[in-house]
Each structure stands twice: as C-alpha cells, then as structure tokens.
Write a protein that holds these residues in place. Structure first.
Motif, PDB file in Angstrom:
ATOM      1  N   SER A  80       0.799  -1.246   0.294  1.00 37.12           N
ATOM      2  CA  SER A  80       0.096  -0.264   0.222  1.00 37.12           C
ATOM      3  C   SER A  80       1.243   0.724  -0.221  1.00 37.12           C
ATOM      4  N   VAL A  81       2.698   0.969   0.222  1.00 36.05           N
ATOM      5  CA  VAL A  81       3.084   2.372   0.810  1.00 36.05           C
ATOM      6  C   VAL A  81       4.225   2.049  -0.464  1.00 36.05           C
ATOM      7  N   ILE A  82       5.409   1.144   0.047  1.00 38.55           N
ATOM      8  CA  ILE A  82       6.203   1.578  -0.289  1.00 38.55           C
ATOM      9  C   ILE A  82       6.488   0.505  -1.727  1.00 38.55           C
ATOM     10  N   SER A  83       5.549  -0.052  -2.542  1.00 40.23           N
ATOM     11  CA  SER A  83       5.578  -0.424  -3.965  1.00 40.23           C
ATOM     12  C   SER A  83       5.168   1.021  -4.662  1.00 40.23           C
ATOM     13  N   PRO A  84       3.728   1.171  -4.131  1.00 39.81           N
ATOM     14  CA  PRO A  84       3.702   2.533  -4.954  1.00 39.81           C
ATOM     15  C   PRO A  84       3.859   3.558  -5.189  1.00 39.81           C
ATOM     16  N   LEU A  85       4.682   4.103  -4.528  1.00 40.57           N
ATOM     17  CA  LEU A  85       5.862   4.974  -4.513  1.00 40.57           C
ATOM     18  C   LEU A  85       6.631   5.112  -4.538  1.00 40.57           C
ATOM     19  N   LEU A  86       7.335   3.842  -5.178  1.00 41.98           N
ATOM     20  CA  LEU A  86       8.578   3.505  -6.321  1.00 41.98           C
ATOM     21  C   LEU A  86       7.916   3.657  -7.838  1.00 41.98           C
ATOM     22  N   LYS A  87       7.227   2.875  -7.679  1.00 41.90           N
ATOM     23  CA  LYS A  87       6.818   2.256  -8.994  1.00 41.90           C
ATOM     24  C   LYS A  87       5.460   3.966  -9.713  1.00 41.90           C
ATOM     25  N   SER A  88       4.918   3.669  -8.959  1.00 42.31           N
ATOM     26  CA  SER A  88       3.921   5.292  -9.979  1.00 42.31           C
ATOM     27  C   SER A  88       4.535   6.071 -10.674  1.00 42.31           C
ATOM     28  N   PHE A  89       3.613   6.887 -12.301  1.00 41.48           N
ATOM     29  CA  PHE A  89       4.534   7.392 -12.978  1.00 41.48           C
ATOM     30  C   PHE A  89       3.825   9.134 -11.969  1.00 41.48           C
ATOM     31  N   TYR A  90       4.778   9.992 -12.236  1.00 39.14           N
ATOM     32  CA  TYR A  90       4.354  11.211 -11.152  1.00 39.14           C
ATOM     33  C   TYR A  90       4.531  12.276 -12.449  1.00 39.14           C
ATOM     34  N   PRO A  91       3.779  13.052 -12.369  1.00 39.82           N
ATOM     35  CA  PRO A  91       3.927  14.072 -13.842  1.00 39.82           C
ATOM     36  C   PRO A  91       5.443  15.035 -13.707  1.00 39.82           C
ATOM     37  N   ASP A  92       5.660  15.555 -14.562  1.00 45.02           N
ATOM     38  CA  ASP A  92       7.003  16.570 -15.209  1.00 45.02           C
ATOM     39  C   ASP A  92       6.743  17.559 -14.166  1.00 45.02           C
ATOM     40  N   LYS A  93       7.119  18.590 -13.432  1.00 46.28           N
ATOM     41  CA  LYS A  93       7.838  19.618 -12.822  1.00 46.28           C
ATOM     42  C   LYS A  93       6.350  19.998 -11.340  1.00 46.28           C
TER      43      LYS A  93
END
Length: 507
Positions: A80-93
């Motif tokens: 619920s925390v570690i894996s989603p944080l590392l594998k999710s896509f984040y928008p630029d800037k």
C-alpha cells in the motif's frame, strides 16, 4: 504591605489551581527538511531498536517512511505504501505541495490517510501503528494506516459467563472493541468519540453513546472530568474510576461499572449511559452505574420473567447474607444466646469451650485463611489449582475442627458467606470489607451495633450520586416505571415498549 501580601497569596493560589488543570502544550511544527525531521524523531526515540526509517526517492525528491517495528503489517506497508511510491508515474515539474496531494490522491492505496504538521501528533500516529511519509521540502507529513500488531482473539469473558447469551467479550485493541459494539447497534445515532489520556502512555480512549438517549448534562460532566485528568499513564480501566467519581465521594460502592461484555454495554448505552473503552484493556467502563445494576446480568433477560425474578431476589438475599450473617451470628452468640434453639445452643457452648480463641477471633481467622486461599487460587497456575483447593479444604476444614482450633458452626457460617459473595461478583470487594465491619460491630455492641452500622451504610448509599444521578435510582427517588426491572423482571412485552432513560435530576 498587608494588602500586597494578600494579593500575592491570592495570585499564588490561582496559579496553583490552574496548575491542577490539564497542561496546555505548544506543538512543534515540522521542518521542510527530511533529515531534520527524521533526526528529530530519532532523537525523541533515543535510538530505540524498534524505530525504522526507510529512505527512498520519489520523483527525484528525497523521502522517508517512518514506522515502529511490530506495530504495522509489513505486507500491507509494502503493497500500500512502498511499492506504489516507487512504481507510480509522476507528472513532470510537480511542486512539493502538489506532489504531496498527488501522492495522497493517486498513489497510496490505503484507506486510512491523514495529514499532520506537528511532531506531537506525528509521534502519536507512529506509536499507534501508522506509517509516516515525510517528503523533502514539505512541512506536512502523510500518515497511512497500516496497523498490523498481533492481538488476542475474541473469546468468552471468564468473569462474566452467560449460559444463553453471547460468547464474545472485549479484547485489548480499542478498534476491535468498537467494532464489537457497532455490530450490536447498527444505528448512525451511536456516536464514538476518541481522545488521548496519559502524559506518558498517550492512551487512546473512546466514548460511546447514543445521541438521542444520552443526557447532555451527564455527557458534559463526563467530558469535563476526562479533560481535567492529570495522570502519567493509563494502563487499565481502574486507573480512571476514581477520577470519574464525584468529588469528596467516601462511599463503599462505585458509581462506575466495569464489564467485559459488548452486549451488556449495548444495553446500557441504549438507556442513556456512556461507555468508556480504553485501548489495551479488555473491559469497558459504564457511567453512570446504579446500585441495583450490580444484581442484574444479561442471563436474567434470557429466561421467563418468573424465574428471572426469583433469581433476582436470590441475589438480594445473598447480598444481605454475605455482609450481615457473620456479624449477626457473633452478636447473637455473645449477647443474646437465648435466641438459639436449645440443641444448637448446647452444642455451640460445648464447642466454644473447647477452643482456645474467642468467637470473633475464630471468625476472623477463618476469613483470613479463606482469603489467602482465594488469592493463591487466582494467581497460581491452573495445574496447581486442584492441589491448593484440596490442601485448603483439609487445613481450613477437617483438620482445624478436629484439632479444636475452630468450631464447626463458625466454619459453616464463613463457608455460607463466601459462597453467597460469589453470587454477586461485582460487589465482592465491598462485601468483604463490610463483613469485617459488621463482625466488629456485632462483637462490640451486639445486635444494636449491627443495626447502627446498617443505618450508617444505608445513609451512605442513599447520599451518593453519580454525575448528578442518584445512586439508588429508581428506588430512591422512587420511580414506578423503573421498578419493573428492579423488584421484578417484567416480560419483554413490557420492557420492549419503552426504554428507561437515565437523566440528571437537574434536568
């Protein structure tokens, strides 16, 4: 000069009175630097081995996930925390605050998520089993509910066994107890309020009540008492009982009930009571608790009215037997022996003449030996319980009588009072003290001493109140409608028509 001294004493007294109230602490805000925040937390825990800090990078920004080993579920934390944080896509800037909101809204998959901006609340959440996410450049942290500590399964309470009732009892985790109560009252009017008590333990408690049944005056008084409690640790329900009693209360009896049964709590709050659940304690406090409720159990409502009424009167009789019988026996034997039948009198005279102790000393000695055996039986392993009971029966029973140390009638009187005490387990401590007092009253003043002490006890009980509610309701002040579940136990066709609501006498 005298006026200045008076003013100084006045303000000194005011300062001392204000010191008795709950301390107002200034909360320390989080830094916008991850190292400072984690360093502050590690310094507070002083290198404790169960504190874990997981450093990681999210969208090229340094982050830290802080947890307590054993308080959270590692699998839930990973999924619920570690894996989603590392594998999710984040928008630029993405700005820092926008990243915080994006993670909270789109990345984390936990159901219980909240924010905090101060170290006091953050530390409380960490020690409660939450995982705390700290992001570089943000002075706000995200608290994720990943609790997973082990706890005892829900089992039947050993101290309140019911023949036909529920087999479920409260356990130590607070939220499990809240769910046990919610399962029985599926009504949105059942309100649960949480608060923290204990300067060191930071124990979470929960007030449970039904909004349209509880008295606003009683609820306000209880909250005021809880908010004014100044105590370091709250590790059991007994820690709070004395704080919830009325000020200057010197009664033998308590206006705060304790139960381990969720169904009992459900029935009480339906009548306007307030239940106090304490984290780490497998029992609940009930406020206000009336004297007649010591004689009521959930099993009474599973039988026919005539049988339940008979059992109810049996409990009243056992109360008087357990408290008065040894004192009356001593008073009659010492001051009015002619009241005994001739055969019993002759046997008693012969037995007492062959023992080295006085009658009062014999009764107290047997009571003392019985109490020792009881305490030993409560604390010894179950495997030794049978051996202790056998030794106790031999020492207190046959051997003591055969050796001429104790007369058989005295042993029988103590045995009857001991058995009668267990019919009302909630009042066992009070009955034990009252039994000793009545023994001394009967041994010194005879029957008149028994009557005098009983009058004092009656005045003490009738003068007691709990949060503005008379302790002897509905007997005094008399309420005919309330007596349908006191002197008798009416049929459910009558009990179910209208519930009895506890109100403050000032309302």
């Amino acid at each position: 000069m005298n006026e200045l001294l008076k003013l100084w004493k006045y303000f000194s007294a005011s300062d001392s009175q204000s010191g008795n109230t709950k301390k107002q602490t200034v909360k320390t805000r989080l830094y916008d630097n991850t190292d400072k925040n984690t360093g502050y937390i590690q310094a507070k825990f002083d290198g404790s081995a169960d504190l874990t800090v997981r450093n990681l990078s999210v969208n090229e920004k340094r982050c830290a996930v802080v947890t307590i080993e054993g308080m959270c579920d590692k699998e839930t934390l990973s999924l619920s925390v570690i894996s989603p944080l590392l594998k999710s896509f984040y928008p630029d800037k993405t700005e820092k605050l926008e990243l915080l909101g994006y993670i909270e809204k789109y990345v984390l998959s936990a159901s219980d998520i909240s924010r905090t901006d101060n170290f006091e609340d953050l530390l409380q959440m960490i020690m409660s089993g939450f995982a705390v996410l700290i992001i570089e450049g943000c002075s706000t942290a995200i608290c994720i509910g990943v609790q997973g500590y082990s706890f005892r399964n829900v089992t039947e309470p050993e101290s309140e066994v019911s023949e036909r009732g529920s087999r479920e009892g409260f356990v130590e985790p607070l939220h499990i107890n809240m769910s046990l109560l919610r399962r029985r009252i599926k009504n949105p009017k059942l309100k649960m309020e949480t608060m923290i008590l204990g300067e060191l333990s930071k124990t979470e408690i929960c007030l449970c009540y039904i909004t349209d049944a509880v008295s606003d005056s009683i609820l306000k008084k209880l909250k005021d008492k809880l908010n004014s409690i100044d105590i370091d640790t709250v590790l059991a329900s007994g820690y709070l009982v004395s704080f919830l009693e009325d000020e200057n209360d010197r009664s033998f009896f308590s206006g705060v009930g304790i139960t381990e049964r969720p169904d009992t709590v459900g029935g009480k709050i339906n009548e306007g009571r307030i239940a106090v659940l304490i984290d780490g304690t497998p029992s609940a406090l009930i406020v206000p608790y009336l004297f007649v409720e010591n004689f009521q159990t959930m099993g009474d409502y599973s039988y026919k009215p005539y049988y339940a009424t008979l059992i109810r009167w049996l409990k009243y009789l056992c109360f008087f037997v357990a408290s008065l019988l040894p004192g009356i026996y001593i008073a009659v034997a010492l001051f009015n022996p002619e009241l005994f039948p001739e055969q019993i009198l002759n046997q008693l005279e012969t037995s007492i003449g062959n023992t080295p102790f006085s009658l009062v000393t014999e009764i107290l000695l047997v009571l003392f030996m019985y109490e020792i055996m009881r305490e030993a039986g409560l604390r010894l392993p179950k495997s030794l319980g049978h051996a202790v009971s056998i030794v106790g029966a031999l020492v207190i029973g046959d051997t003591a009588v055969s050796a001429g140390l104790i007369v058989a009638p005295s042993l029988m009187i103590v045995a009857i009072t001991a058995i009668a005490s267990y019919v009302i387990p909630n009042l066992y401590p009070q009955l034990y003290v009252l039994r000793i007092l009545f023994i001394f009253a009967g041994g010194i003043l005879g029957i008149w001493g028994i009557v005098l002490l009983f009058c004092v006890l009656t005045v003490n009980v009738c003068g007691k109140s709990v949060l503005g509610v008379p302790y002897t309701m509905p007997v005094a002040p008399f309420n005919m409608f309330g007596m349908r579940d006191v002197a008798i136990r009416a049929d459910w066709k009558i009990l179910g028509k209208k519930r009895t609501i506890i109100k403050d006498v000032a309302e």
